[in-house]
Design a protein around this motif. Structure first.
Motif, PDB file in Angstrom:
ATOM      1  N   SER A 113      -0.186   5.907 -11.837  1.00  0.00           N
ATOM      2  CA  SER A 113      -1.067   4.929 -11.221  1.00  0.00           C
ATOM      3  C   SER A 113      -0.718   3.540 -11.737  1.00  0.00           C
ATOM      4  O   SER A 113      -0.104   3.402 -12.797  1.00  0.00           O
ATOM      5  CB  SER A 113      -2.523   5.260 -11.561  1.00  0.00           C
ATOM      6  N   GLN A 156       0.837  -1.213   0.000  1.00  0.00           N
ATOM      7  CA  GLN A 156       0.000   0.000   0.000  1.00  0.00           C
ATOM      8  C   GLN A 156       0.866   1.255   0.000  1.00  0.00           C
ATOM      9  O   GLN A 156       0.597   2.213  -0.733  1.00  0.00           O
ATOM     10  CB  GLN A 156      -0.927  -0.008   1.217  1.00  0.00           C
ATOM     11  N   GLU A 157       1.907   1.252   0.836  1.00  0.00           N
ATOM     12  CA  GLU A 157       2.800   2.406   0.900  1.00  0.00           C
ATOM     13  C   GLU A 157       3.569   2.560  -0.409  1.00  0.00           C
ATOM     14  O   GLU A 157       3.781   3.679  -0.889  1.00  0.00           O
ATOM     15  CB  GLU A 157       3.772   2.236   2.075  1.00  0.00           C
ATOM     16  N   GLU A 204       2.524   1.761  -3.414  1.00  0.00           N
ATOM     17  CA  GLU A 204       1.605   2.348  -4.390  1.00  0.00           C
ATOM     18  C   GLU A 204       1.463   3.851  -4.171  1.00  0.00           C
ATOM     19  O   GLU A 204       1.439   4.637  -5.118  1.00  0.00           O
ATOM     20  CB  GLU A 204       0.235   1.654  -4.292  1.00  0.00           C
ATOM     21  N   ARG A 205       1.403   4.257  -2.891  1.00  0.00           N
ATOM     22  CA  ARG A 205       1.293   5.685  -2.573  1.00  0.00           C
ATOM     23  C   ARG A 205       2.548   6.445  -3.000  1.00  0.00           C
ATOM     24  O   ARG A 205       2.472   7.533  -3.573  1.00  0.00           O
ATOM     25  CB  ARG A 205       1.064   5.859  -1.064  1.00  0.00           C
ATOM     26  N   THR A 240       2.799   9.432  -5.638  1.00  0.00           N
ATOM     27  CA  THR A 240       3.232  10.742  -5.159  1.00  0.00           C
ATOM     28  C   THR A 240       4.452  11.268  -5.896  1.00  0.00           C
ATOM     29  O   THR A 240       4.492  12.426  -6.313  1.00  0.00           O
ATOM     30  CB  THR A 240       3.548  10.681  -3.646  1.00  0.00           C
ATOM     31  N   THR A 295      -8.728   2.873  -1.879  1.00  0.00           N
ATOM     32  CA  THR A 295      -7.969   3.743  -0.979  1.00  0.00           C
ATOM     33  C   THR A 295      -8.814   4.220   0.197  1.00  0.00           C
ATOM     34  O   THR A 295      -8.345   4.274   1.339  1.00  0.00           O
ATOM     35  CB  THR A 295      -7.435   4.968  -1.751  1.00  0.00           C
TER      36      THR A 295
END
Length: 397
Positions: free
Chosen positions: A259, A246-247, A249-250, A254, A303
């Motif tokens: 994406s 998850q981190e 992907e963020r 960022t 999300t």
């Protein structure tokens, strides 16, 4: 560097030859062996003039200790003692040359030029060795990636797999977490406007993932077919690995403004990896066929699924479309209503949380957007056919 207890000798050596013109810098001087060894540790000279008779530590002791400390340093012994035993010991200690005081300029120049030839040759050989090692490491990594890519895509025979597996010796054992992703480019309104070269983007994403995945247990990141990137990680704590995904992907969104389609699976046995890859790849193919708005909506729901009051109108506003239009798109592309899409995601997330036996049911319900534990259990059973408690007991996640 010069090590001699006589200032006259040190000054004479400093002035006898045009050191700078020869590409040599006198980095330090020392008046005894002990001081010379300490200074040499930080100065790291390539060439050193050493007197035999010095206080605290004589030149022969210094050469012996210097060999352990800086084995590549060439030593020219300068001595006022014309005794064969000193020369013998100096040779035994691998001294490069042995000059007698008073040192003649021609002898000194000859010894230094010979030393320079050796040093330059060593420097060239060292660079060549470094270059060769770099090429070998690069090629080994490329071959390793190629092996994993061919293995998971089913392009290796059983014999090829067993032979190459022994060669690369991956240390996987037990359950394996498998991640498969495909970069999508810019499909979100908030991403920086940057157009990436596909190869450079793939390289950047692989680097980020490699740095974020734990080194222990064992993990490997590699390119698969058609722009896919895969990662295999030995599982010690599944929740930690999911949190890293998850981190990751963020971070990609960022900092790269990109994406990704991303799917994850737990492989019970090593030989099942190719089968899981095929299933996961088919999932990515189905996801790739979605329109950008539907794709972005799914990402948004994945999300913010934990928000209890998440609504169609809020998501439509984020997508800059009409709520009715978004509802029709979801129905057309996914065959589901907005509520069904959100519920699917929440139940999938709940199944992941059920893997942690310390999590209470009311905590899991709240984590996936349900204020009421009873309503969560009712919805879970409706979707899976069993209650969350029964699902956990069965261990089917």
């Amino acid at each position: 560097m010069i090590a001699d207890d006589e200032p006259r000798i040190r000054n004479g050596l400093c002035k006898t030859l045009p050191w700078a013109d020869m590409g040599i810098e006198v980095v330090a001087e020392a008046e005894n062996g002990k001081e010379a060894l300490e200074i040499a540790a930080s100065a790291c000279p390539d060439l050193m003039f050493v007197d035999i008779n010095m206080p605290f530590m004589n030149g022969l002791e210094l050469i012996e200790k210097l060999h352990d400390q800086n084995p590549n340093c060439l030593v020219i012994v300068i001595s006022g003692h014309d005794e064969f035993s000193y020369a013998q010991q100096a040779v035994r200690l691998n001294a490069f040359d042995y000059l007698l005081k008073p040192v003649q300029k021609t002898e000194l120049s000859s010894a230094v030029n010979k030393a320079l030839e050796v040093l330059m040759k060593d420097r060239v050989e060292q660079k060549h060795t470094q270059w060769m090692n770099h090429k070998l490491e690069f090629n080994a990594e490329t071959m390793r990636e190629e092996f994993f890519s061919k293995w998971i895509t089913g392009k290796l025979t059983k014999e090829q797999f067993e032979e190459e597996w022994l060669f690369f010796q991956p240390q996987f054992h037990g359950k394996i977490s498998m991640l498969l992703l495909k970069p999508l480019g810019k499909v979100t309104a908030n991403a920086p406007s940057k157009i990436w070269d596909p190869a450079l983007l793939e390289f950047a994403i692989k680097n980020i993932l490699s740095e974020m995945l734990p080194q222990l247990p064992i993990s490997t990141v590699f390119s698969a077919e058609k722009g896919r990137i895969a990662a295999l990680t030995q599982i010690s704590d599944l929740n930690s690995i999911r949190a890293i995904y998850q981190e990751f992907e963020r971070v990609v969104m960022t900092y790269l403004g990109v994406s990704m389609l991303l799917t994850h699976s737990v492989v019970e046995q090593l030989e099942q990896v190719p089968k899981h890859y095929e299933e996961m790849n088919q999932e990515l193919i189905r996801e790739s066929a979605l329109t950008p708005i539907v794709m972005m909506t799914k990402k948004y729901l994945e999300t913010y699924y934990y928000k209890e009051d998440l609504s169609l109108s809020e998501v439509a506003e984020q997508m800059n479309v009409n709520a009715t239009y978004l509802s029709k798109l979801l129905k057309r592309d996914l065959g589901k209503s907005f509520v069904d899409c959100l519920t699917d995601i929440r139940i999938k997330k709940a199944i992941q949380y059920l893997n942690d036996p310390t999590s209470k049911m009311y905590e899991i319900a709240k984590k996936v957007g349900y204020q009421s534990q009873h309503y969560f259990s009712h919805t879970f059973k409706k979707m899976t056919g069993v209650s969350p408690l029964e699902y956990r007991k069965r261990g089917d996640y």
